[in-house]
Design a protein around this motif. Structure first.
Motif, short mmCIF file in Angstrom:
data_model
loop_
_atom_site.label_atom_id
_atom_site.label_comp_id
_atom_site.label_asym_id
_atom_site.label_seq_id
_atom_site.Cartn_x
_atom_site.Cartn_y
_atom_site.Cartn_z
N GLU A 294 1.67 -6.40 15.72
CA GLU A 294 2.68 -5.54 16.35
C GLU A 294 2.03 -4.43 17.17
N MET A 295 1.00 -3.81 16.60
CA MET A 295 0.30 -2.72 17.30
C MET A 295 -0.32 -3.22 18.60
N ILE A 296 -0.93 -4.41 18.53
CA ILE A 296 -1.60 -4.95 19.71
C ILE A 296 -0.56 -5.31 20.77
N ARG A 297 0.55 -5.93 20.34
CA ARG A 297 1.58 -6.30 21.32
C ARG A 297 2.24 -5.06 21.93
N GLU A 298 2.32 -3.96 21.17
CA GLU A 298 2.90 -2.72 21.71
C GLU A 298 1.91 -1.94 22.57
N GLY A 299 0.68 -2.44 22.68
CA GLY A 299 -0.31 -1.78 23.53
C GLY A 299 -0.89 -0.52 22.91
N LEU A 300 -0.81 -0.38 21.57
CA LEU A 300 -1.33 0.82 20.92
C LEU A 300 -2.85 0.81 20.83
N LEU A 301 -3.44 -0.38 20.91
CA LEU A 301 -4.90 -0.48 20.79
C LEU A 301 -5.49 -0.99 22.09
N ILE A 302 -6.53 -0.34 22.56
CA ILE A 302 -7.27 -0.90 23.69
C ILE A 302 -8.70 -1.19 23.22
N ARG A 303 -9.36 -2.11 23.91
CA ARG A 303 -10.70 -2.53 23.51
C ARG A 303 -11.62 -1.32 23.36
N ILE A 307 -10.33 1.37 14.34
CA ILE A 307 -9.18 1.41 13.43
C ILE A 307 -9.65 1.01 12.03
N ILE A 308 -9.05 1.66 11.04
CA ILE A 308 -9.35 1.25 9.65
C ILE A 308 -8.14 0.49 9.10
N LEU A 309 -8.37 -0.71 8.60
CA LEU A 309 -7.35 -1.47 7.89
C LEU A 309 -7.63 -1.29 6.40
N VAL A 310 -6.62 -0.91 5.62
CA VAL A 310 -6.90 -0.62 4.21
C VAL A 310 -5.77 -1.17 3.33
N GLY A 311 -6.18 -1.90 2.28
CA GLY A 311 -5.17 -2.54 1.43
C GLY A 311 -5.42 -2.29 -0.05
N PHE A 312 -4.41 -2.58 -0.85
CA PHE A 312 -4.50 -2.45 -2.31
C PHE A 312 -3.43 -3.35 -2.91
N GLY A 313 -3.63 -3.76 -4.15
CA GLY A 313 -2.59 -4.59 -4.75
C GLY A 313 -3.02 -5.20 -6.07
N GLY A 314 -2.34 -6.25 -6.46
CA GLY A 314 -2.55 -6.91 -7.76
C GLY A 314 -3.99 -7.29 -7.98
N GLY A 315 -4.36 -7.27 -9.23
CA GLY A 315 -5.76 -7.59 -9.58
C GLY A 315 -6.33 -6.68 -10.66
N LEU A 316 -6.31 -5.35 -10.43
CA LEU A 316 -5.97 -4.70 -9.17
C LEU A 316 -7.12 -4.85 -8.19
N THR A 317 -6.78 -4.87 -6.93
CA THR A 317 -7.79 -4.99 -5.88
C THR A 317 -7.56 -3.94 -4.81
N SER A 318 -8.60 -3.66 -4.05
CA SER A 318 -8.42 -2.81 -2.87
C SER A 318 -9.54 -3.14 -1.88
N GLY A 319 -9.39 -2.69 -0.67
CA GLY A 319 -10.45 -2.94 0.31
C GLY A 319 -10.10 -2.37 1.66
N ALA A 320 -11.12 -2.23 2.49
CA ALA A 320 -10.91 -1.70 3.84
C ALA A 320 -11.88 -2.34 4.81
N VAL A 321 -11.44 -2.41 6.04
CA VAL A 321 -12.27 -2.90 7.13
C VAL A 321 -12.21 -1.85 8.23
N LEU A 322 -13.38 -1.43 8.72
CA LEU A 322 -13.40 -0.54 9.87
C LEU A 322 -13.76 -1.40 11.08
N LEU A 323 -12.84 -1.42 12.02
CA LEU A 323 -12.92 -2.40 13.09
C LEU A 323 -12.98 -1.70 14.44
N GLU A 324 -13.87 -2.19 15.30
CA GLU A 324 -13.80 -1.76 16.69
C GLU A 324 -13.05 -2.85 17.43
N TYR A 325 -11.89 -2.50 17.97
CA TYR A 325 -11.03 -3.53 18.57
C TYR A 325 -11.64 -4.03 19.86
#
Ligand code: UT7
Length: 325
Positions: A294-303, A307-325
């Motif tokens: 959605e962010m990419i289609r809305e043009g919020l990110l340019i090359r 951006i940091i993607l960060v998740g958490f959930g059952g397991g319990l688990t968690s994790g993050a990815v730091l990405l250069e778009y």
């Protein structure tokens, strides 16, 4: 060094919208309670589409954006806790429907952190040189494992799929740092039983199985705030960057109040966090993939944006990815 660069994203959610008012007609709840406690207004609920149907549609869109043909895919990883079957995997079903005859395919289970786990796994296959083009999918029909009489869980979740194609290249668009964590000691906070162990040695003593999500909401709430804060901190350290270098933080879309608290504890402006949970609720492993598309289609990110993607959930688990778009 070889990295996986994002060359296409896609997402798909079922057309049927379930509003908070719809839920108020089913269990003892209200739009006021759900909106104020979670930020969710509506969610998409499958009216017959399976997890592989959603995964296939999202993948088709990602593939179209990437310009790759299905035969060029080397690997398909689908993160899900709601596969159509124990076997075959959703990834194998998608492989067949796409006509991706040269791809290996498997599912991965890390609950709501699944998309992060799948991205990091894909990056390993690419950076070692084993594969060039990897399709990463997060797809769920969580509505199948909800107890629709349990107001403390059924109002939170929705169905959907997000997909991404990572392709070996040099240059911007790759993962600059990643963190994965698990804490099986806290597994009871969020559970969903599978088929019971019944065989000639057990009789039917273990036959009772309630295949629905059970959650200790407040424990998960506290864990989630800590997990987001810690993962952001650790992934920034790994990449040698600071919050000022980051344009957006894309958290798993579970609860607006969790994200507000995490923003406070990580000393990051709330505006930096991207939210779309108002429209989709918590789609588990799909949430980060749907929001990123959605962010990419809305043009919020340019090359070049970070951006940091960060998740958490059952397991319990968690994790993050730091990405250069
Ligand atoms: O992907 C990761 C998965 N899960 C999460 O991230 C969820 C994390 N937890 C949460 O988001 C929150 O704990 C919830 C949204 C699940 C619950 O919010 P809360 O502020 O922690 O509420 P609570 O569990 O403390 O319940 C407060 C009250 C209770 O009533 P009493 O005992 O105070 O009379 C609940 O019975 O709210 C009641 N309640 C509801 N009332 C109306 C619980 N669910 C509902 C509901 N509608 N849907």
């Amino acid at each position: 060094m070889r990295h996986g660069v994002i060359i296409g994203t896609g997402s798909y959610t079922p057309p049927h919208v379930m509003t908070n008012d719809d839920l108020a007609g089913m269990v003892d709840t209200s739009d006021e309670w759900i909106s104020s406690r979670t930020g969710i207004k509506e969610r998409r609920i499958s009216a017959g589409e399976s997890t592989s149907d959603l995964a296939y549609e999202a993948s088709l869109r990602a593939l179209k954006v990437s310009g790759l043909s299905p035969e060029e895919l080397d690997l398909i990883i689908c993160a899900t806790i709601t596969p159509d079957y124990f076997m075959p995997s959703v990834a194998c079903t998608v492989q067949d429907r796409l006509g991706a005859g040269n791809a290996a395919a498997f599912d991965l289970s890390a609950a709501c952190t699944g998309f992060i786990y799948a991205m990091v796994t894909a990056e390993q296959f690419i950076s070692t040189g084993m594969y060039n083009n990897v399709l990463v999918i997060g797809a769920e029909t969580i509505s199948r494992i909800l107890d629709w009489d349990d107001r403390s869980t059924c109002v939170l979740f929705g169905d959907g799929a997000g997909a991404m194609i990572l392709s070996a290249a040099e240059g911007p668009g790759h993962i600059l740092g990643s963190v994965l964590t698990s804490d099986g000691g806290k597994q009871d906070y969020l559970t969903c039983p599978a088929v019971s162990l019944v065989n000639p040695y057990t009789g039917d003593s273990n036959a009772k199985c309630d295949p629905h999500i059970k959650m200790q909401g407040q424990e998960v709430f506290k864990y989630a705030i800590r997990a987001i804060t810690d993962c952001i901190d650790r992934v920034l350290n790994k990449a040698g960057l600071s919050l000022q270098d980051i344009k957006y933080i894309l958290p798993h879309q579970a609860n607006k109040r969790i994200i507000e608290q995490a923003a406070k504890f990580s000393n990051s402006p709330f505006e930096k966090f991207y939210l779309n949970l108002e429209d989709y609720g918590n789609t588990s492993a799909a949430s980060i993939g749907i929001a990123l598309d959605e962010m990419i289609r809305e043009g919020l990110l340019i090359r070049g944006d970070k951006i940091i993607l960060v998740g958490f959930g059952g397991g319990l688990t968690s994790g993050a990815v730091l990405l250069e778009y």
